[in-house]
Enzyme design. Structure first.
Site, PDB file in Angstrom:
ATOM      1  N   HIS A 122      -6.148 -75.968  20.312  1.00 50.93           N
ATOM      2  CA  HIS A 122      -5.958 -76.209  18.876  1.00 50.93           C
ATOM      3  C   HIS A 122      -5.681 -74.873  18.199  1.00 50.93           C
ATOM      4  O   HIS A 122      -6.353 -73.882  18.499  1.00 50.93           O
ATOM      5  CB  HIS A 122      -7.214 -76.838  18.265  1.00 50.93           C
ATOM      6  N   THR A 174      -9.641 -68.235  33.060  1.00 50.60           N
ATOM      7  CA  THR A 174      -8.822 -67.921  31.880  1.00 50.60           C
ATOM      8  C   THR A 174      -7.591 -67.101  32.248  1.00 50.60           C
ATOM      9  O   THR A 174      -6.735 -66.855  31.412  1.00 50.60           O
ATOM     10  CB  THR A 174      -9.655 -67.120  30.848  1.00 50.60           C
ATOM     11  N   LYS A 175      -7.548 -66.611  33.516  1.00 54.19           N
ATOM     12  CA  LYS A 175      -6.422 -65.763  33.955  1.00 54.19           C
ATOM     13  C   LYS A 175      -5.834 -66.324  35.238  1.00 54.19           C
ATOM     14  O   LYS A 175      -6.521 -67.038  35.982  1.00 54.19           O
ATOM     15  CB  LYS A 175      -6.923 -64.331  34.220  1.00 54.19           C
ATOM     16  N   ARG A 189     -13.718 -64.297  38.146  1.00 54.61           N
ATOM     17  CA  ARG A 189     -13.181 -63.090  38.794  1.00 54.61           C
ATOM     18  C   ARG A 189     -12.996 -63.384  40.275  1.00 54.61           C
ATOM     19  O   ARG A 189     -13.701 -64.235  40.826  1.00 54.61           O
ATOM     20  CB  ARG A 189     -14.181 -61.925  38.663  1.00 54.61           C
ATOM     21  N   LYS A 192     -13.466 -63.356  46.704  1.00 55.73           N
ATOM     22  CA  LYS A 192     -12.985 -63.151  48.079  1.00 55.73           C
ATOM     23  C   LYS A 192     -11.472 -63.339  48.110  1.00 55.73           C
ATOM     24  O   LYS A 192     -10.920 -64.074  47.266  1.00 55.73           O
ATOM     25  CB  LYS A 192     -13.613 -64.183  49.027  1.00 55.73           C
TER      26      LYS A 192
HETATM   27  C1  LIG Z   1     -17.201 -70.753  45.481  1.00 57.94           C
HETATM   28  C2  LIG Z   1     -17.959 -71.189  46.742  1.00 57.94           C
HETATM   29  C3  LIG Z   1     -17.092 -72.121  47.573  1.00 57.94           C
HETATM   30  C4  LIG Z   1     -18.184 -69.865  47.495  1.00 57.94           C
HETATM   31  O1  LIG Z   1     -18.760 -70.113  48.722  1.00 57.94           O
HETATM   32  P1  LIG Z   1     -18.842 -68.893  49.789  1.00 57.94           P
HETATM   33  O2  LIG Z   1     -17.486 -68.476  50.229  1.00 57.94           O
HETATM   34  O3  LIG Z   1     -19.780 -69.347  50.851  1.00 57.94           O
HETATM   35  O4  LIG Z   1     -19.399 -67.686  48.917  1.00 57.94           O
HETATM   36  P2  LIG Z   1     -20.746 -66.822  49.135  1.00 57.94           P
HETATM   37  O5  LIG Z   1     -21.924 -67.726  49.119  1.00 57.94           O
HETATM   38  O6  LIG Z   1     -20.510 -65.922  50.312  1.00 57.94           O
HETATM   39  O7  LIG Z   1     -20.793 -65.965  47.791  1.00 57.94           O
HETATM   40  C5  LIG Z   1     -20.054 -64.785  47.613  1.00 57.94           C
HETATM   41  C6  LIG Z   1     -20.446 -64.194  46.258  1.00 57.94           C
HETATM   42  O8  LIG Z   1     -19.910 -65.056  45.220  1.00 57.94           O
HETATM   43  C7  LIG Z   1     -20.953 -65.503  44.358  1.00 57.94           C
HETATM   44  N1  LIG Z   1     -20.651 -66.895  43.993  1.00 57.94           N
HETATM   45  C8  LIG Z   1     -20.594 -67.957  44.811  1.00 57.94           C
HETATM   46  N2  LIG Z   1     -20.292 -69.059  44.122  1.00 57.94           N
HETATM   47  C9  LIG Z   1     -20.158 -68.678  42.826  1.00 57.94           C
HETATM   48  C10 LIG Z   1     -19.878 -69.370  41.631  1.00 57.94           C
HETATM   49  N3  LIG Z   1     -19.657 -70.680  41.642  1.00 57.94           N
HETATM   50  N4  LIG Z   1     -19.809 -68.665  40.502  1.00 57.94           N
HETATM   51  C11 LIG Z   1     -20.046 -67.323  40.487  1.00 57.94           C
HETATM   52  N5  LIG Z   1     -20.304 -66.614  41.602  1.00 57.94           N
HETATM   53  C12 LIG Z   1     -20.393 -67.282  42.754  1.00 57.94           C
HETATM   54  C13 LIG Z   1     -22.219 -65.392  45.201  1.00 57.94           C
HETATM   55  O9  LIG Z   1     -23.362 -65.294  44.390  1.00 57.94           O
HETATM   56  C14 LIG Z   1     -21.945 -64.158  46.002  1.00 57.94           C
HETATM   57  O10 LIG Z   1     -22.201 -63.047  45.173  1.00 57.94           O
HETATM   58  P3  LIG Z   1     -22.791 -61.650  45.775  1.00 57.94           P
HETATM   59  O11 LIG Z   1     -21.694 -61.110  46.651  1.00 57.94           O
HETATM   60  O12 LIG Z   1     -23.049 -60.796  44.583  1.00 57.94           O
HETATM   61  O13 LIG Z   1     -23.995 -62.014  46.566  1.00 57.94           O
HETATM   62  C15 LIG Z   1     -19.281 -71.918  46.403  1.00 57.94           C
HETATM   63  O14 LIG Z   1     -20.273 -71.017  45.958  1.00 57.94           O
HETATM   64  C16 LIG Z   1     -19.094 -72.965  45.309  1.00 57.94           C
HETATM   65  O15 LIG Z   1     -19.168 -72.709  44.090  1.00 57.94           O
HETATM   66  N6  LIG Z   1     -18.797 -74.237  45.751  1.00 57.94           N
HETATM   67  C17 LIG Z   1     -18.494 -75.330  44.869  1.00 57.94           C
HETATM   68  C18 LIG Z   1     -19.459 -76.471  45.157  1.00 57.94           C
HETATM   69  C19 LIG Z   1     -19.061 -77.710  44.415  1.00 57.94           C
HETATM   70  O16 LIG Z   1     -18.679 -77.670  43.279  1.00 57.94           O
HETATM   71  N7  LIG Z   1     -19.161 -78.832  45.086  1.00 57.94           N
HETATM   72  C20 LIG Z   1     -18.737 -80.090  44.524  1.00 57.94           C
HETATM   73  C21 LIG Z   1     -18.343 -81.045  45.603  1.00 57.94           C
HETATM   74  S1  LIG Z   1     -16.589 -81.164  45.825  1.00 57.94           S
END
Ligand SMILES: CC(C)(COP(=O)(O)OP(=O)(O)OC[C@H]1O[C@@H](n2cnc3c(N)ncnc32)[C@H](O)[C@@H]1OP(=O)(O)O)[C@@H](O)C(=O)NCCC(=O)NCCS
Length: 204
Positions: A122, A174-175, A189, A192
């Protein structure tokens, strides 16, 4: 001059057509549009599923396409009033998600639960007028193929998400995100990135 051009050029006619489609102070199509128009507009691919509880605010002025074998889960809302909604093949739109066009989603992409993807903002710049009464601004959102968007994520207007990206739960994107990245946080941000030489998802 075509009928559509005539309507576009006449504010009065445009207002009348809009009133025919949507009641004043409402955003969803009138009953007759939902019953007799919505089921017959847009393109729904072979074996695609839209759960009965979904709210389809689908209008004829923009395309709505759902690819083959894609699924829109219960209580989701799809709105193409101000922009196209194009969903690829074998996608899943999770429970209670909201998609407001213009949005383009690539094949085999999973949207988890309670995700909001809105190509609409908006206008708010004029402080004399409520944002609700200012012009809406649209910027297309493009989401690549093989993407997984975690629960409760929000994707804001204009964002481009590359292929095979993962958006962490609760993130606000947002980016733009390049291909093969995991992002998280608010604002999101890169956490990985896949390294094709080492074949490892490397932490940043
Ligand atoms: C994003 C995701 C896939 C990452 O999994 P991963 O590759 O195993 O990542 P890790 O656990 O190794 O985390 C790496 C870093 O990212 C951070 N991180 C992980 N998920 C995050 C999230 N959602 N938001 C912010 N930071 C996150 C961790 O705290 C970690 O930080 P650190 O390096 O300071 O310790 C997982 O955390 C996630 O959010 N999954 C979504 C689950 C979901 O929504 N399921 C619904 C069913 S479909």
């Amino acid at each position: 001059m075509t009928l559509v051009e005539k309507i576009k050029q006449s504010p009065k006619l445009k207002k009348f057509i809009l009133w025919m489609l949507i009641p004043v102070n409402d955003f969803r199509p009138r009953w007759w549009v939902r019953t007799f128009v919505v089921p017959f507009i847009g393109h729904r691919g072979k074996s695609s599923i839209i759960r009965k509880s979904c709210r389809l605010d689908i209008f004829p002025n923009h395309p709505f396409k759902l690819g083959d074998q894609s699924l829109i889960e219960s209580f989701s809302i799809i709105n193409n009033a101000v922009g196209d909604v194009i969903i690829g093949k074998q996608c899943v739109i999770g429970v209670s998600s909201v998609i407001i066009g213009p949005v383009n989603i690539g094949d085999k992409t999973i949207i988890a639960q309670h995700v909001v993807i809105s190509g609409l903002n908006h206008g708010y710049e004029n402080v004399e007028i409520a944002p609700a009464e200012q012009k809406v601004i649209t910027k297309p959102i493009n989401i690549g193929e093989n993407v997984w968007i975690g629960a409760n994520a929000v994707i804001t207007a204009g964002v481009q998400i590359g292929k095979h990206c993962i958006v962490g739960a609760n993130s606000v994107v947002t980016k733009d995100i390049p291909d093969y990245c995991v992002v998280g946080g608010n604002p999101a941000r890169i956490i990985k990135k896949y390294n094709f030489t080492t074949k490892v998802w490397e932490k940043l």
